[in-house]
Every structure is written in C-alpha cells, then in structure tokens.
Design a protein around this motif. Structure first.
Motif, short mmCIF file in Angstrom:
data_model
loop_
_atom_site.label_atom_id
_atom_site.label_comp_id
_atom_site.label_asym_id
_atom_site.label_seq_id
_atom_site.Cartn_x
_atom_site.Cartn_y
_atom_site.Cartn_z
N TYR A 19 47.48 16.75 34.95
CA TYR A 19 46.84 15.99 36.13
C TYR A 19 46.95 14.67 35.61
N GLY A 20 46.51 14.52 34.14
CA GLY A 20 46.58 13.06 33.31
C GLY A 20 48.02 12.50 33.81
N THR A 76 38.60 18.43 38.82
CA THR A 76 38.06 19.60 38.65
C THR A 76 38.50 19.61 37.23
N ALA A 77 40.00 19.03 36.79
CA ALA A 77 40.19 19.24 35.29
C ALA A 77 39.18 18.52 34.39
N HIS A 108 43.56 8.15 33.64
CA HIS A 108 44.14 9.66 33.63
C HIS A 108 44.92 9.80 32.38
N GLY A 109 45.39 8.33 31.85
CA GLY A 109 46.10 8.61 30.56
C GLY A 109 45.03 9.09 29.49
N GLY A 164 42.32 15.97 26.33
CA GLY A 164 42.41 17.30 26.13
C GLY A 164 43.34 17.86 25.24
N ILE A 165 44.26 16.95 24.64
CA ILE A 165 45.18 17.43 23.59
C ILE A 165 44.42 17.04 22.14
#
Length: 197
Positions: free
Chosen positions: A84-85, A52-53, A113-114, A120-121
């Motif tokens: 969540y990552g 979902t993220a 996930h990393g 995102g950042i």
C-alpha cells in the motif's frame, strides 16, 4: 549494512516510529471517514488499507519495545506496508499525470506512503516470519484485492475511475511482488535474522 541494525532497534527510534505510526494510522482512518460511512458492514475491515497496514506495524513496534516478536503481525506488516505504500505513491503520481497538478495533501501522501514501504522492508532482519505467517498475510492481501476490485471497495480517486481495470491488474501483481519480497527477505533467509537486544 549491519552497522545500522543497533540504531534501528534503539528504544528512542522505536518510540519515535511508534508515535509517528499511531498518528499516521489515526489520520488514515479519518481520511477514509466518508467512504467508511457508506461502506457495507461486511466490507469495513478491508476498506482502510494503508491505516490498517500501519496499525499492523504499530503492533510490531510494541512487541519490539517489549523485546518480543509477533511473527503474524510482522508478516502482515511487511506485505501490506510495502504494497500500500507503493500503491499510494503510484496512484498519486498517476493523478499528477492525468490532471497535471497535485495538492499539498497528495505530496504528503506520496512522502508518507513511500516511508511506509521503506520502514516495512528496513525492519525485515528483525522479523521471525515462517511459512504459515506469510500464508495468512498472502490470503489477507489477495482477499483484499478481491474486495477492492470485484466489489469496488478500493480507495476513491475519482479522476482515475476510467483506469480501474488497469489499476486492479497492477494491484494484483503488486500484491504478488510484496508477498515475494517478504518470502525472500524473511522466510528464505531466516538464518540472517538480527536479534532484538
């Protein structure tokens, strides 16, 4: 660091990220398949956290390709991708610590996930998040923690069952950290945004 911004929003890079995130999102929902089949309908929306993220980020990337911003999706994406990552990386490392081994799927989850947390950042300078958007993302994220740890809808890692209270405590503070990072990068520094051109 501003030299990298034109590269990040180059259409070929955005298209590549869009395709990778769509594939990852689909794979993520498949990964949750067994758990979702046993999940009460009222909790379904809050169980598949990582896919979902990445789905939120898919919508952000589509908006970027259209030269637009979707601040609510941006807020949900930055908070949940980072949370969540990092969460999945830590959980898989904890599995390694407990069992002494990790299979190739777990290593893939650590790497993917990393990358979620980083993407995102990295795109924060392009977001147009305001207080109301971050407030919605914060409510979503903290509500999800309640669903996961009060109603026990968290992702299943059977070897970590004995650590659920500690994982819940860690997750709550990871949520606070993720919301805080989004605030610092996007709301407090709103004059540092880079335009979508």
């Amino acid at each position: 660091m501003k030299w990298i911004f034109p590269f990040l929003i180059h259409r070929s890079v955005l298209w590549m990220l869009l395709i990778v995130n769509i594939i990852g999102t689909v794979y993520g929902y498949i990964w949750y398949g067994n758990q979702l089949s046993e999940t009460p309908a009222k909790f379904l929306l809050f169980v598949p956290d990582s896919p979902t993220a990445s789905l939120f980020f898919v919508f952000v990337l589509i908006a970027f390709l259209l030269k637009r911003n979707w601040p609510l999706m941006e807020a949900l994406a930055i908070v949940t991708l980072f949370k969540y990552g990092i969460w999945a990386v830590v959980m898989n490392i904890l599995v390694w610590k407990v069992t002494g081994t990790l299979d190739p799927i777990a290593w893939m989850l650590i790497l993917s996930h990393g990358a979620m947390a980083i993407e995102g950042i990295v795109y924060a300078p392009f977001y147009r998040i305001k207080w109301p958007h971050l407030a919605v993302a914060a409510i979503w994220t903290l509500h999800n923690d309640v669903i996961d740890y009060v109603f026990r809808m968290l992702p299943r890692y059977s070897v970590l069952e004995q650590y659920i209270p500690q994982i819940g405590y860690f997750t709550f503070w990871l949520s606070i950290a993720s919301i805080s990072i989004a605030y610092v990068l996007c709301v407090r520094n709103d004059r540092l945004h880079f335009p979508l051109k």
